[in-house]
Design a protein around this motif. Sequence first.
Motif, PDB file in Angstrom:
ATOM      1  N   UNK A  52       0.834  -1.210   0.000  1.00 22.02           N
ATOM      2  CA  UNK A  52       0.000   0.000   0.000  1.00 22.02           C
ATOM      3  C   UNK A  52       0.867   1.257   0.000  1.00 22.02           C
ATOM      4  N   UNK A  53       1.965   1.207   0.785  1.00 19.10           N
ATOM      5  CA  UNK A  53       2.860   2.373   0.816  1.00 19.10           C
ATOM      6  C   UNK A  53       3.529   2.585  -0.539  1.00 19.10           C
ATOM      7  N   UNK A  54       3.935   1.487  -1.204  1.00 17.51           N
ATOM      8  CA  UNK A  54       4.549   1.614  -2.526  1.00 17.51           C
ATOM      9  C   UNK A  54       3.562   2.185  -3.549  1.00 17.51           C
ATOM     10  N   UNK A  55       2.297   1.730  -3.456  1.00 13.26           N
ATOM     11  CA  UNK A  55       1.292   2.250  -4.380  1.00 13.26           C
ATOM     12  C   UNK A  55       1.068   3.749  -4.170  1.00 13.26           C
ATOM     13  N   UNK A  56       1.017   4.172  -2.883  1.00 13.14           N
ATOM     14  CA  UNK A  56       0.870   5.599  -2.617  1.00 13.14           C
ATOM     15  C   UNK A  56       2.073   6.388  -3.129  1.00 13.14           C
ATOM     16  N   UNK A  57       3.266   5.806  -2.943  1.00 16.35           N
ATOM     17  CA  UNK A  57       4.469   6.476  -3.435  1.00 16.35           C
ATOM     18  C   UNK A  57       4.441   6.581  -4.956  1.00 16.35           C
ATOM     19  N   UNK A  58       3.972   5.516  -5.622  1.00 13.13           N
ATOM     20  CA  UNK A  58       3.892   5.549  -7.084  1.00 13.13           C
ATOM     21  C   UNK A  58       2.913   6.625  -7.555  1.00 13.13           C
ATOM     22  N   UNK A  59       1.755   6.728  -6.875  1.00 12.12           N
ATOM     23  CA  UNK A  59       0.788   7.761  -7.248  1.00 12.12           C
ATOM     24  C   UNK A  59       1.371   9.163  -7.031  1.00 12.12           C
ATOM     25  N   UNK A  60       2.087   9.307  -5.899  1.00 11.12           N
ATOM     26  CA  UNK A  60       2.690  10.614  -5.636  1.00 11.12           C
ATOM     27  C   UNK A  60       3.734  10.964  -6.699  1.00 11.12           C
TER      28      UNK A  60
END
Length: 354
Positions: free
Chosen positions: A216-224
């Motif tokens: 989930x953290x990686x996905x948020x980082x990717x979106x950012x």
Amino acid sequence: MGEQPIFSTRAHVFQIDPNTKKNWVPTSKHAVTVSYFYDSTRNVYRIISLDGSKAIINSTITPNMTFTKTSQKFGQWADSRANTVYGLGFSSEHHLSKFAEKFQEFKEAARLAKEKSQEKMELTSTPSQESAGGDLQSPLTPESINGTDDERTPDVTQNSEPRAEPTQNALPFSHSSAISKHWEAELATLKGNNAKLTAALLESTANVKQWKQQLAAYQEEAERLHKRVTELECVSSQANAVHTHKTELNQTIQELEETLKMKEEEIERLKQEIDNARELQEQRDSLTQKLQEVEIRNKDLEGQLSDLEQRLEKSQNEQEAFRNNLKTLLEILDGKIFELTELRDNLAKLLECS
């Protein structure tokens, strides 16, 4: 033009464990080449190391970075852009000191280049965008880490003993005892395996939850990062800088996507291990039931053996009494034979006299 290597050395490469932020994880199985590169186009310095075709270090030197010597052969620095801490284990203290000197030299050059760039941008009155973020706090180096040690991999061996089959001529009691001991040993082994599998199952479940949080953290980082790329593309006055940042961000996104795929594969593997653990639990229950049946049969055989022993003892007593009776009869018969012999002798004498 482009990047050129300006200093190279060899070292073992480590990265901080993203989960614990305390332990080191080796990223190279042996010593690899670690080089300083200078990009004349962007006027930046980078530390790059390749293990085959895989880039295990890609760190841009910034003025706020610090290279710390944590032992005679080990040094580390934090990279806020890569969100990690790199560690290098050298073969000698001289190589470590040389690398640290170059790090300080290129860090100072990066600081001067940044100041010149800021002065130039102030003169042209163009807004600048600086990437925010501080250095990660460097963890303590484990005492077990040595720059010249190779990665250790524990060897696991499994030994299996052949099972002895009971012979057909064996007594029922010994046969049942052998079966009982065999099943007891099998049950003890299964209990140990069950305890290990239970512990592994709990650990795997905890790892799955932790990895889901990381995903989930990686996905948020990717979106950012995608949003950051969009914002940088809107700034036309700094097209070259935006293009460079876009390339780096796309590379970071690709690495994050590869990490996501690896974590998903690991989750599938853990699910399969959980299924295998359940199958082993079912086998253990089945063997436990068989052991109970064997114990019941063993008790029946013990009862039969006790009856046979009593009957044998009674038969032996009867045989002993029969032998005593035969001895008595033989003694009586010997007496009668002696008397008949005397009687025959007397009759023979009478016949001779007459």
